[in-house]
Design a protein around this motif. Structure first.
Motif, PDB file in Angstrom:
ATOM      1  N   VAL A  51       0.836  -1.207   0.000  1.00 32.39           N
ATOM      2  CA  VAL A  51       0.000   0.000   0.000  1.00 32.39           C
ATOM      3  C   VAL A  51       0.864   1.247   0.000  1.00 32.39           C
ATOM      4  CG1 VAL A  51      -1.777   1.269   1.258  1.00 32.39           C
ATOM      5  CG2 VAL A  51      -1.854  -1.234   1.173  1.00 32.39           C
ATOM      6  N   GLU A  52       1.931   1.240   0.784  1.00 36.28           N
ATOM      7  CA  GLU A  52       2.788   2.421   0.870  1.00 36.28           C
ATOM      8  C   GLU A  52       3.889   2.410  -0.185  1.00 36.28           C
ATOM      9  OE1 GLU A  52       2.084   4.913   2.676  1.00 36.28           O
ATOM     10  OE2 GLU A  52       0.409   3.906   3.688  1.00 36.28           O
ATOM     11  N   SER A 103      -1.036   7.348 -12.829  1.00 33.01           N
ATOM     12  CA  SER A 103      -2.137   8.292 -12.662  1.00 33.01           C
ATOM     13  C   SER A 103      -2.770   8.221 -11.269  1.00 33.01           C
ATOM     14  CB  SER A 103      -3.215   8.024 -13.724  1.00 33.01           C
ATOM     15  OG  SER A 103      -3.840   6.773 -13.507  1.00 33.01           O
ATOM     16  N   VAL A 104      -2.453   7.161 -10.496  1.00 34.39           N
ATOM     17  CA  VAL A 104      -3.059   7.013  -9.166  1.00 34.39           C
ATOM     18  C   VAL A 104      -2.004   6.809  -8.085  1.00 34.39           C
ATOM     19  CG1 VAL A 104      -5.270   6.144  -9.998  1.00 34.39           C
ATOM     20  CG2 VAL A 104      -3.384   4.530  -9.594  1.00 34.39           C
ATOM     21  N   ALA A 105      -0.729   7.072  -8.382  1.00 33.43           N
ATOM     22  CA  ALA A 105       0.350   6.903  -7.413  1.00 33.43           C
ATOM     23  C   ALA A 105       1.549   7.721  -7.863  1.00 33.43           C
ATOM     24  CB  ALA A 105       0.731   5.427  -7.272  1.00 33.43           C
ATOM     25  N   ARG A 106       2.567   7.723  -7.047  1.00 31.71           N
ATOM     26  CA  ARG A 106       3.849   8.334  -7.411  1.00 31.71           C
ATOM     27  C   ARG A 106       4.727   7.231  -7.987  1.00 31.71           C
ATOM     28  NH1 ARG A 106       7.198  12.714  -5.965  1.00 31.71           N
ATOM     29  NH2 ARG A 106       9.429  12.180  -5.928  1.00 31.71           N
ATOM     30  N   GLY A 146       2.561   5.346  -2.374  1.00 33.15           N
ATOM     31  CA  GLY A 146       1.283   5.990  -2.073  1.00 33.15           C
ATOM     32  C   GLY A 146       0.192   5.650  -3.060  1.00 33.15           C
ATOM     33  N   LEU A 147      -0.019   4.370  -3.314  1.00 33.29           N
ATOM     34  CA  LEU A 147      -1.055   3.961  -4.266  1.00 33.29           C
ATOM     35  C   LEU A 147      -2.433   4.427  -3.777  1.00 33.29           C
ATOM     36  CD1 LEU A 147      -1.500   2.297  -6.873  1.00 33.29           C
ATOM     37  CD2 LEU A 147      -1.957   0.324  -5.405  1.00 33.29           C
TER      38      LEU A 147
END
Length: 604
Positions: A51-52, A103-106, A146-147
């Motif tokens: 998740v992180e 598009s949804v995370a770094r 950071g998803l």
């Protein structure tokens, strides 16, 4: 409302919803890209179950700076050189994974081809933050941080870190199983949790990723038909598990979950294992690219065959042929404690000392007339060399047992009076209105379950401490599930303690079950918690755990019972509710009425 084009950032997030459902989805895409790059080593690092942070590093071909920029554009791919989507030979080809994740995370991509300098590009939720040189060995490293951090509607539907970690491990395990020529390693929260080398072959790789005992309890599959090649490893029918999560299927090196293939496995093992048990198999099917469509699902976990009947027939015949060749092999050799029961029977001495179970002297036999004498004191407590607590007495030895009282009348009991045992499995009883056949294992399984339910109603099941705690080795997610339910399991009398990352320590088992087989019990409980824990209510979970424990604690088919034991089982069945069916819905007894028996002999 007029039709309009959606903005690019929204299009990317919609595409991300199709490709990236959870950290395991993103990890799958990244590892598949590493495999397609020709890597020989792939290293995965996770934080908080992915998740992180997710990091995938490989030693593949690498990418030049223009290729890195192009890889982050939608529908850009290097895996369809001839634009023939019907002949895909790589794992990934849609060209949506990297831009969807970015598009949804770094997302940070660092890559270096051999003989060139490294380059890095960072995209934070669709915005390019950095694009410049980087120092790294040849290959590619992708970091996802950071998803769904800025997509709260998606983030709140993620499960716990433990659950997401288990899903990530399942993805890596399947991909590593498909490519034994690639070395894999996984770290979770800076701790090494998996490491397999590229030197081992397919059977060794499958055993290392599932159960090391599978190597000695399996058969090899090798079959070729009309250009289709089937290989893999299949567990013996006696080497089974409580759920179907240990069936791994691959088509052209791609892990799939296909109903056709699962149904074929079930058909191949039909009539060779209990209905509530499942085989442990890893099947690898290689078919010509034009004979299978792998683009029927966004995640490519389902496939469609041009000739499904041929594929199903191959799997069934291949498995049955291999299992038939195994002959009389069974999954496990006899345990040492069971072999210790086979002891020479002591011979009776003139003084009467050393009498074994069932031994007698002429002067102790009941007289032809007169009252039945009391058994002599030296007969008290005589048992085989079996120190395990059990509900039943030890099996009688092969000679007549003295009868101290006449058999009860058949009119007193609905299930009749035991007259014998057939095939060491079925009790034959004579009732007033017919003949009763009882499946001893199914019946006792229900009785143990009802006893456990009654004990739970009163508070908790009594526990029996083991003299020497037993260590049961499992994978880390299974240990996490058992540890999370340790308090509930303690109410059943099963006391577990975490013993390192991949083992559980069994300190006590339910007294109703005796010592039994703690290893098999804990393994099956871990499997059932994986399959049903999230979906069932607390009451349903308790019933499922009680049912599993009852199955392990019941008397097995093949156990020789004395007449007294058989009658005790019949009497408890008569006093127990739901004793007409076992925990799995099968009947525990059937009756042949006198009229039915007379018809068999033509008397009516």
């Amino acid at each position: 409302m007029s039709i309009r084009r959606l903005p690019s950032h929204l299009v990317n997030r919609i595409a991300a919803g199709e490709v990236v459902e959870r950290p395991a989805s993103a990890l799958k895409e990244l590892v598949e890209n590493a495999i397609d790059s020709g890597a020989t080593r792939i290293a995965v690092a996770l934080a908080a179950g992915g998740v992180e942070r997710i990091e995938v590093a490989d030693d593949g071909c690498g990418m030049a700076p223009p290729e890195i920029a192009l890889a982050l554009e939608r529908h850009a791919t290097s895996k369809l050189p001839h634009e023939d989507i019907d002949r895909v030979e790589t794992l990934g080809f849609r060209g949506e994974a990297l831009p969807s994740i970015a598009s949804v995370a770094r997302l940070t991509i660092e890559s270096r081809p051999r003989g060139s300098e490294g380059w890095a590009r960072t995209v934070d939720n669709g915005t390019v933050e950095r694009d410049g040189p980087a120092a790294l060995p040849p290959g590619t490293r992708v970091v996802v941080e950071g998803l769904f951090a800025r997509v709260p509607a998606r983030r709140k539907f993620l499960r716990s870190a433990r659950a997401e970690y288990a899903a990530c491990m399942d993805v890596v395990r399947r991909l590593a199983m498909a490519r034994p020529d690639i070395a894999f390693s996984v770290e979770h929260d800076a701790r090494r949790v998996l490491s397999v080398s590229a030197a081992e072959g397919r059977p060794a790789r499958v055993a290392a990723l599932t159960d090391r005992a599978l190597a000695e309890n399996s058969v090899a599959i090798d079959l070729e038909r009309d250009g289709h090649v089937l290989g893999g490893v299949a567990g013996l029918p006696t080497f089974h598990r409580g759920v179907a999560d240990h069936q791994y299927l691959f088509v052209n090196g791609r892990p799939v979950k296909d109903r056709l293939l699962i149904g074929a496995i079930r058909g191949a093992y039909a009539e060779m294992m209990p209905r509530d048990r499942h085989a442990v198999v890893a099947l690898f099917l290689d078919v010509p690219a034009g004979e299978v469509d792998v683009n029927v699902h966004p995640a490519k976990t389902e496939v469609r065959f041009r000739d499904p009947a041929l594929v199903r027939g191959m799997i069934v015949s291949g498995l049955r042929r291999a299992l038939d060749a195994a002959g009389h092999r069974v999954a496990h050799s006899a345990p040492a404690d069971v072999m210790a029961l086979w002891q020479p029977e002591p011979s009776p001495s003139p003084s009467g000392e050393g009498l074994g179970w069932g031994s007698y002297r002429p002067d102790t036999l009941p007289p032809a007339d007169g009252p039945t004498p009391t058994p002599p004191p030296e007969w008290e407590g005589l048992r085989l060399n079996d120190r395990r607590p059990t509900f039943f007495a030890p099996p009688p030895q092969a000679r007549a047992e003295p009868a101290w009282s006449p058999p009860p009348a058949t009119t007193d009991f609905p299930l009749g009076v035991a007259r014998g045992q057939v095939a060491k499995t079925y009790i034959v009883a004579e009732a007033e209105d017919g003949l009763v056949l009882v499946d001893q294992h199914a019946a006792h399984e229900r009785l143990v379950l009802e006893r456990m339910r009654a004990a739970l109603t009163g508070g908790r099941v009594a526990a029996q401490a083991l003299l020497l705690p037993e260590v049961v080795e499992l994978d880390e997610p299974a240990c996490d599930r058992l540890e999370a339910r340790a308090a509930e399991l303690a109410d059943f009398g099963l006391e577990l303690e975490r013993f390192g990352a991949r083992a559980m320590l069994v300190r006590a088992t339910p007294a109703l079950l005796g010592q039994g087989d703690p290893r098999g019990l804990v393994t099956d409980l871990a499997d059932e918690l994986a399959a049903f824990d999230e979906a069932l209510s607390l009451r349903e979970r308790l019933d499922a755990v009680a049912g599993t424990m009852a199955c392990h604690g019941s008397v097995r088919a093949g156990r020789v019972l004395s007449v007294a034991e058989m009658n005790a089982l019949l009497r408890e069945m008569e006093a127990t509710s739901h004793s007409g069916q076992c925990n799995h819905g099968r009947p525990t007894w059937v009756k042949l009425a006198h009229g039915d028996i007379e018809k068999l002999f033509g008397r009516r």
